[in-house]
Write a protein that holds these residues in place. Structure first.
Motif, PDB file in Angstrom:
ATOM      1  N   GLU A 157       0.889  -1.158   0.026  1.00 51.88           N
ATOM      2  CA  GLU A 157       0.139   0.037   0.306  1.00 51.88           C
ATOM      3  C   GLU A 157       0.873   1.259  -0.014  1.00 51.88           C
ATOM      4  O   GLU A 157       0.750   2.226  -0.504  1.00 51.88           O
ATOM      5  N   GLU A 158       1.978   1.233   0.716  1.00 53.43           N
ATOM      6  CA  GLU A 158       2.891   2.371   0.705  1.00 53.43           C
ATOM      7  C   GLU A 158       3.633   2.473  -0.712  1.00 53.43           C
ATOM      8  O   GLU A 158       3.678   3.807  -1.171  1.00 53.43           O
ATOM      9  N   GLU A 159       3.950   1.657  -1.095  1.00 54.41           N
ATOM     10  CA  GLU A 159       4.582   1.692  -2.448  1.00 54.41           C
ATOM     11  C   GLU A 159       3.788   2.262  -3.262  1.00 54.41           C
ATOM     12  O   GLU A 159       3.914   3.037  -4.319  1.00 54.41           O
ATOM     13  N   LEU A 160       2.625   1.779  -3.278  1.00 54.44           N
ATOM     14  CA  LEU A 160       1.543   2.265  -4.237  1.00 54.44           C
ATOM     15  C   LEU A 160       1.220   3.554  -4.245  1.00 54.44           C
ATOM     16  O   LEU A 160       1.119   4.527  -5.188  1.00 54.44           O
ATOM     17  N   LYS A 165       1.830   9.253  -6.023  1.00 49.14           N
ATOM     18  CA  LYS A 165       2.074  10.617  -5.737  1.00 49.14           C
ATOM     19  C   LYS A 165       3.097  11.043  -6.967  1.00 49.14           C
ATOM     20  O   LYS A 165       3.147  12.195  -7.476  1.00 49.14           O
ATOM     21  N   GLU A 166       4.013  10.161  -7.321  1.00 52.61           N
ATOM     22  CA  GLU A 166       5.037  10.390  -8.567  1.00 52.61           C
ATOM     23  C   GLU A 166       4.243  10.552  -9.766  1.00 52.61           C
ATOM     24  O   GLU A 166       4.620  11.574 -10.464  1.00 52.61           O
ATOM     25  N   ASN A 167       3.217   9.881 -10.039  1.00 55.99           N
ATOM     26  CA  ASN A 167       2.584   9.959 -10.957  1.00 55.99           C
ATOM     27  C   ASN A 167       1.289  11.052 -11.256  1.00 55.99           C
ATOM     28  O   ASN A 167       0.593  11.352 -12.328  1.00 55.99           O
ATOM     29  N   ALA A 168       1.251  11.774 -10.194  1.00 57.56           N
ATOM     30  CA  ALA A 168       0.159  12.767  -9.851  1.00 57.56           C
ATOM     31  C   ALA A 168       0.048  13.949 -10.877  1.00 57.56           C
ATOM     32  O   ALA A 168      -0.979  14.055 -11.530  1.00 57.56           O
ATOM     33  N   TRP A 169       1.478  14.332 -11.468  1.00 55.64           N
ATOM     34  CA  TRP A 169       1.420  15.575 -12.356  1.00 55.64           C
ATOM     35  C   TRP A 169       1.118  15.056 -13.797  1.00 55.64           C
ATOM     36  O   TRP A 169       0.701  15.720 -14.613  1.00 55.64           O
TER      37      TRP A 169
END
Lengths: 172, 121
Positions: A157-160, A165-169
């Motif tokens: 869950e944490e990695e996901l 978060k990284e893909n949010a942009w």
């Protein structure tokens, strides 16, 4: 120097034999190396036998592609630090791949041809098939990609959460 | 499509034809994530805008600690890069910065194996 009239017999992994012109096999780094290693006498123009780790059905597709591309320039232009695009597949190649779309085992065929192009070191065919696969997942959502690639999510869950978060942009 | 049946280099080759957004989205499992983190991206241009983060975050939020340790506001997952690329990046730094940059075991190992060019000793 390539002798276009020279014929090469290819023996497939399932025991079939196909004889083709050297004009076609010159595009395969693997076959050319095999012929060179045999130290073939150019004047004798023998029927060299090269064992290829590809099945008969796949090799036929590879030969069909090589026949169309027999006059392509060699060496194949290497592109490294440049933008790569997948929307420049020539019309004949697109039609060639679309023929598989009517088959139930289309994905297996694409997989087999990608693997064969890699093993036989046919750079043009490898690029074309990799672009075809890239086009299948281009512009898809994460869920759609996961479905196309038949992959389970093995992140915690944490990695996901970190990846989201990284893909949010790049998400709408 | 059973993409995991392909060797890593071929997966990376396929991904090289995707846009950056698609490549990031394609990290749908651990192996693909690892492949992407080790891949190169070609970008035609990058607009870098300098701005102060002090307005937006407290020092603790910025992961900024004192004591001379080499940390900054900019965050980058350098450990996702292959060793050669980390070493190559470090080669553009001053010797002092390279020594300070040994902030964990892997970076320490990389630095210990790296060459330094010095004009005069």
């Amino acid at each position: 120097r390539i002798y276009p009239l020279m014929r090469v017999t290819l023996t497939t992994s399932d025991g079939a034999s196909v004889t083709v012109s050297r004009q076609l096999t010159k595009h395969s780094g693997f076959i050319e190396k095999a012929i060179t290693d045999m130290a073939v006498d150019d004047n004798a123009v023998p029927l060299s036998a090269v064992a290829v780790d590809v099945d008969d059905a796949t090799l036929k597709l590879v030969i069909e592609w090589l026949t169309e591309h027999r006059d392509d320039a060699l060496p194949y232009p290497e592109k490294t630090d440049e933008e790569r695009r997948a929307d420049d597949i020539p019309a004949w190649d697109q039609a060639f791949v679309q023929k598989w779309d009517t088959k139930e085992d289309q994905q297996q065929t694409l997989y087999a041809v990608i693997t064969a192009a890699d093993k036989l070191d046919i750079k043009g065919l490898l690029d074309m098939t990799c672009k075809t696969l890239a086009n299948k997942i281009n512009g898809k959502t994460v869920e759609e990609m996961r479905e196309i690639l038949q992959l389970e999510c093995d992140f915690t869950e944490e990695e996901l959460a970190e990846i989201r978060k990284e893909n949010a942009w790049c998400e709408n | 499509f059973n993409i995991l049946g392909l060797p890593t280099e071929l997966i990376s080759h396929v991904f090289s034809f995707l846009s950056m957004e698609d490549r990031l989205r394609a990290r749908v499992n651990k192996r693909l994530d690892a492949i992407e983190l080790a891949s190169k991206y070609y970008v035609e241009c990058v607009l870098i805008e300098e701005m102060s983060l002090s307005k937006f975050a407290s020092p603790s939020d910025r992961n900024c600690v004192g004591g001379g340790v080499n940390r900054d506001y900019f965050q980058f997952n350098i450990l996702g890069l292959p060793t050669e690329l980390i070493s190559h990046s470090f080669s553009f730094m001053s010797m002092e910065d390279r020594l300070r940059a040994r902030v964990n075991k892997r970076l320490n190992d990389i630095e210990l194996k790296s060459k330094y060019h010095v004009e005069r000793v």
